[in-house]
Design an enzyme around this catalytic site. Structure first.
Site, mmCIF file in Angstrom:
data_model
loop_
_atom_site.group_PDB
_atom_site.id
_atom_site.type_symbol
_atom_site.label_atom_id
_atom_site.label_comp_id
_atom_site.label_asym_id
_atom_site.label_seq_id
_atom_site.Cartn_x
_atom_site.Cartn_y
_atom_site.Cartn_z
ATOM 1 N N ARG A 1 16.463 -1.744 -2.096
ATOM 2 C CA ARG A 1 15.198 -1.968 -2.790
ATOM 3 C C ARG A 1 15.476 -2.375 -4.222
ATOM 4 O O ARG A 1 16.309 -1.762 -4.913
ATOM 5 C CB ARG A 1 14.334 -0.699 -2.802
ATOM 6 C CG ARG A 1 13.979 -0.188 -1.435
ATOM 7 C CD ARG A 1 12.960 -1.097 -0.761
ATOM 8 N NE ARG A 1 12.710 -0.703 0.616
ATOM 9 C CZ ARG A 1 13.351 -1.203 1.676
ATOM 10 N NH1 ARG A 1 14.294 -2.096 1.515
ATOM 11 N NH2 ARG A 1 13.042 -0.818 2.888
ATOM 12 N N PRO B 1 0.818 -1.214 0.000
ATOM 13 C CA PRO B 1 0.000 0.000 0.000
ATOM 14 C C PRO B 1 0.852 1.265 0.000
ATOM 15 O O PRO B 1 1.534 1.554 0.962
ATOM 16 C CB PRO B 1 -0.813 -0.118 1.281
ATOM 17 C CG PRO B 1 -0.595 -1.506 1.791
ATOM 18 C CD PRO B 1 0.724 -1.951 1.251
ATOM 19 N N GLU B 2 0.822 1.984 -1.106
ATOM 20 C CA GLU B 2 1.464 3.290 -1.201
ATOM 21 C C GLU B 2 0.339 4.328 -1.335
ATOM 22 O O GLU B 2 -0.824 3.994 -1.131
ATOM 23 C CB GLU B 2 2.426 3.325 -2.395
ATOM 24 C CG GLU B 2 3.485 2.242 -2.320
ATOM 25 C CD GLU B 2 4.433 2.231 -3.516
ATOM 26 O OE1 GLU B 2 4.626 3.279 -4.135
ATOM 27 O OE2 GLU B 2 4.975 1.164 -3.828
ATOM 28 N N LYS C 1 1.257 7.572 3.594
ATOM 29 C CA LYS C 1 0.721 6.209 3.560
ATOM 30 C C LYS C 1 -0.096 5.894 4.810
ATOM 31 O O LYS C 1 -0.450 4.735 5.035
ATOM 32 C CB LYS C 1 1.867 5.199 3.429
ATOM 33 C CG LYS C 1 2.731 5.390 2.192
ATOM 34 C CD LYS C 1 3.916 4.446 2.201
ATOM 35 C CE LYS C 1 4.915 4.798 1.112
ATOM 36 N NZ LYS C 1 6.146 4.007 1.206
#
Length: 275
Positions: free
Chosen positions: A265, A2-3, A59
């Site tokens: 990442r 969820p962004e 967020k």
DNA sequence: TAATGCACCTGTGGGC
DNA sequence: TGCCCACAGGTGCATT
């Protein structure tokens, strides 16, 4: 994951469905997801209340209660906040359930348990570390190109990808939208921030806002566990152009996309189109 | 002060 | 088929 677009989608749906419904009870199966107070206290405070408004900051979801309390929810990587009919069975990893009048349950579920919940007495979010120094909202109408360019003043040598992921720099962007934004702007994720020209920063501003708006229109991206507040998957994952597409042809030049680690990442990009 | 590395956590998929 | 291990990544904290 969820962004901003996923959290915004959840916010909009919750504002349509759960407001003003009395909370009859709260079941807490895993109190450790509540970070700043005891589970029993949260349960006692929330029972008899109703949600009056749902907002978003980065967020984080902000759920205002009729008592004046504020429930703050961060979904981490695999968190879900959705409603279903109370008669339906709960899925594994459901940690909190709000039983609302009218036969609806609001469920907080999180497989990897990176998410967190806070209950604030007076709506002041200063006590939450992640919210304290949160950067500007990229889709705020008041957030101008000039404001964006000002963020780069004194920028260091870190890669632009790392900067986009930094919630103190800009709010709400995670790995998916950082990769998609940089592709849209034709900027290589390894580029040091200080090397970007004014034109490139300007392109990045436009790309970021376009990508986020498109993602919200399509209900966000369902990678691994994301579902919206109705428990349904989003649609933007079908529109991803580089995220998770290592070795697949670039949509523009057809050369294979490359992947590398930036600040831990996985980053997907086209080494030919993104300079 | 800025940049980097790591722990947290569990499901999934690849290799053997 | 079953086991082991790497990997996924947002955040906070420790280290450099």
């Amino acid at each position: 994951m969820p962004e901003l677009p996923e959290v915004e989608s959840i916010k909009r749906e919750l504002n349509r469905t759960i407001l003003e419904e009395k909370i009859e009870d709260v079941e807490i199966f895993r109190g450790s997801v509540i970070k700043n107070t005891h589970a029993d206290y949260l349960r006692a405070v929330m029972a008899g209340n109703s949600f009056t408004w749902v907002g978003r900051r980065g967020k984080y979801l902000l759920l205002s209660l009729s008592s004046g309390h504020l429930l703050v929810v961060h979904l981490g990587m695999t968190g879900q906040l959705y409603w279903q009919e109370a008669a339906l069975a709960l899925k594994k990893h459901s940690h909190l359930v709000w039983h609302l009048k009218g036969g609806i349950s609001l469920i907080y579920r999180d497989v990897r348990r990176f998410g967190k919940i806070f209950l604030l007495e007076d709506g002041r979010t200063d006590s939450i570390p992640g919210l304290l120094k949160m950067g500007p909202e990229p889709l705020d109408p008041a957030f101008s190109l000039a404001d964006w360019l000002a963020l780069f003043e004194g920028a260091g040598s870190s890669p632009i990808k790392a900067k986009l992921l930094d919630q103190h720099f800009i709010a709400g962007i995670g790995n998916i939208y950082a990769d998609e934004t940089l592709y849209e702007a034709r900027i290589n994720p390894h580029r040091p921030v200080k090397s970007l020209t004014r034109a490139e920063k300007t392109a990045l501003y436009g790309a970021m806002r376009r990508v986020l708006k498109r993602a919200i229109e399509e209900g966000g991206s369902s990678i691994s566990d994301y579902v919206n507040a109705r428990g349904q998957k989003g649609g933007f994952q079908d529109s991803h152009r580089v995220y998770g597409k290592k070795d697949q042809p670039c949509p523009t030049c057809k050369q294979p996309l490359r992947s590398s680690k930036i600040v831990g990442r996985t980053s997907s990009y086209c080494p030919f189109c993104q300079l």
